[in-house]
Design a protein around this motif. Structure first.
Motif, PDB file in Angstrom:
ATOM      1  N   VAL A  58     -48.123  35.697  41.900  1.00 17.02           N
ATOM      2  CA  VAL A  58     -47.840  34.321  41.508  1.00 17.02           C
ATOM      3  C   VAL A  58     -48.523  34.000  40.185  1.00 17.02           C
ATOM      4  N   TRP A  59     -47.789  33.355  39.315  1.00 18.90           N
ATOM      5  CA  TRP A  59     -48.339  32.813  38.070  1.00 18.90           C
ATOM      6  C   TRP A  59     -48.462  31.310  38.291  1.00 18.90           C
ATOM      7  N   TRP A  60     -49.693  30.850  38.403  1.00 23.77           N
ATOM      8  CA  TRP A  60     -49.961  29.451  38.770  1.00 23.77           C
ATOM      9  C   TRP A  60     -50.645  28.733  37.608  1.00 23.77           C
ATOM     10  N   GLY A  61     -49.964  27.736  37.058  1.00 23.75           N
ATOM     11  CA  GLY A  61     -50.525  26.950  35.970  1.00 23.75           C
ATOM     12  C   GLY A  61     -50.142  27.501  34.606  1.00 23.75           C
ATOM     13  N   GLY A  62     -50.577  26.784  33.587  1.00 23.49           N
ATOM     14  CA  GLY A  62     -50.202  27.141  32.222  1.00 23.49           C
ATOM     15  C   GLY A  62     -48.930  26.418  31.811  1.00 23.49           C
ATOM     16  N   THR A  63     -48.725  26.311  30.525  1.00 24.74           N
ATOM     17  CA  THR A  63     -47.626  25.502  30.008  1.00 24.74           C
ATOM     18  C   THR A  63     -46.264  26.097  30.359  1.00 24.74           C
ATOM     19  N   GLY A  64     -45.337  25.187  30.685  1.00 22.45           N
ATOM     20  CA  GLY A  64     -44.033  25.589  31.194  1.00 22.45           C
ATOM     21  C   GLY A  64     -43.183  26.365  30.224  1.00 22.45           C
ATOM     22  N   ASP A  65     -43.377  26.164  28.908  1.00 19.33           N
ATOM     23  CA  ASP A  65     -42.514  26.884  27.966  1.00 19.33           C
ATOM     24  C   ASP A  65     -42.717  28.392  28.064  1.00 19.33           C
ATOM     25  N   ALA A  66     -43.941  28.831  28.358  1.00 18.89           N
ATOM     26  CA  ALA A  66     -44.173  30.273  28.532  1.00 18.89           C
ATOM     27  C   ALA A  66     -43.526  30.780  29.820  1.00 18.89           C
ATOM     28  N   HIS A  67     -43.529  29.971  30.862  1.00 27.31           N
ATOM     29  CA  HIS A  67     -42.826  30.341  32.098  1.00 27.31           C
ATOM     30  C   HIS A  67     -41.325  30.458  31.828  1.00 27.31           C
ATOM     31  N   LEU A  68     -40.788  29.525  31.031  1.00 29.14           N
ATOM     32  CA  LEU A  68     -39.365  29.593  30.682  1.00 29.14           C
ATOM     33  C   LEU A  68     -39.056  30.878  29.918  1.00 29.14           C
ATOM     34  N   GLN A  69     -39.969  31.251  29.030  1.00 31.38           N
ATOM     35  CA  GLN A  69     -39.758  32.493  28.276  1.00 31.38           C
ATOM     36  C   GLN A  69     -39.760  33.696  29.209  1.00 31.38           C
ATOM     37  N   ALA A  70     -40.714  33.712  30.143  1.00 29.58           N
ATOM     38  CA  ALA A  70     -40.776  34.834  31.090  1.00 29.58           C
ATOM     39  C   ALA A  70     -39.505  34.896  31.938  1.00 29.58           C
ATOM     40  N   GLY A  71     -38.998  33.731  32.343  1.00 32.46           N
ATOM     41  CA  GLY A  71     -37.758  33.702  33.108  1.00 32.46           C
ATOM     42  C   GLY A  71     -36.588  34.234  32.308  1.00 32.46           C
TER      43      GLY A  71
END
Length: 300
Positions: free
Chosen positions: A38-51
């Motif tokens: 699980v990647w928990w926390g941190g700014t959403g734009d980086a999560h969007l990039q990972a997705g």
């Protein structure tokens, strides 16, 4: 949260604290053999990039959860790969004792930070490692236009003391008197002020950006059922209450979660219409970071 996970879910979770960019790099490196569930926390734009890079596992939250509209929008934008758990506005904070000692005027706007009296007295994290600083970079581009934003950052560079890796480091250094002004998320400065540090917090007059902190399951997670249970808890009102109990001041995404007493009222802050789709795309993030390194840091 770890104690709550142990007692509520009976999951013995190992937690490693890293900046957003560092986590994204780790998830990329471990794509063939993920070591994180699980990647928990941190700014959403980086999560969007990972997705967008195929690094995350799609997730369906429990139907019993009621999320705020901005969290629903973020989940839809991610294609069901990331869920928003909190929101927080960007700003800066200055050490009021140090400001008085130096006999300087208090800054109220982004452009005030260009004043030569602040030479060597400002900190901004490195946007390559810090999601906070990348949000600042994207915010300035949206406020002023890209070329004007880089002109601004070039002039701001003359006043920058350091580019630490962590996004909360600038306000921590300001709190301890190691620097005068730290650019960071307002909720991090609020937590420090509540602890007794002489910080004054500024929502810049021109407007500012914001983050949606996210949680995601890494594709290929070895403990997938535990990961799903963790996300369900992290998105619940009970789970989000652990943030306030730990002295955190972000705005929770669950409509049933109580707002921490010290959380900034983001409805009273002039906000940009932050474009998560554009600034969360891998190509745009990579391009802006490359330009930042070249023009601001002098890194070829």
């Amino acid at each position: 949260m770890k104690k709550a996970v142990l007692t509520r879910l009976n999951i013995d979770a190992t937690v490693t604290r890293k900046s957003t960019g560092e986590i994204l790099d780790q998830v990329r490196r471990e794509k063939a053999d993920p070591q994180t569930d699980v990647w928990w926390g941190g700014t959403g734009d980086a999560h969007l990039q990972a997705g967008a890079e195929g690094l995350l596992q799609a997730y369906q939250p429990p139907s019993t959860l009621t999320m705020l509209p901005w969290a629903d929008n973020f989940f839809d934008l991610s294609g069901g790969h990331s869920a928003g758990i909190y929101a927080g506005a960007l700003g800066f904070a200055y050490n009021s004792d140090l400001l008085k000692q130096k006999g300087l005027q208090a800054p109220a706007c982004w452009k005030d930070l260009l004043d030569g009296t602040y030479a060597g007295a400002i900190e901004l994290a490195d946007p390559n490692s810090s999601g906070t600083a990348y949000t600042a970079l994207a915010t300035l581009v949206q406020l002023f236009g890209e070329d004007e934003a880089f002109k601004y950052l070039g002039r701001l560079g003359a006043n920058i003391r350091a580019f630490p890796q962590s996004g909360s480091a600038p306000v921590k250094d300001a709190a301890h008197g190691d620097t005068l002004i730290g650019i960071s998320f307002i909720h991090d400065a609020v937590t420090l002020r509540q602890a007794g540090y002489p910080l004054e917090i500024v929502a810049p007059c021109e407007g500012t950006g914001y983050e949606i902190g996210a949680v995601s399951i890494v594709k290929g997670a070895k403990n997938i059922e535990a990961a799903r249970a963790f996300l369900g808890f992290a998105l619940s009102a009970e789970g989000q209450a652990t943030g306030a109990a730990a002295g955190q001041n972000q705005v929770p995404s669950n409509a049933g979660a109580s707002l921490p007493p010290g959380a900034p009222d983001i409805s009273m802050i002039r906000m940009v219409d932050y474009d998560f789709a554009t600034f969360g795309s891998p190509d745009e993030r990579r391009r802006l970071l490359k330009r930042f390194d070249s023009e601001i840091r002098g890194i070829p």
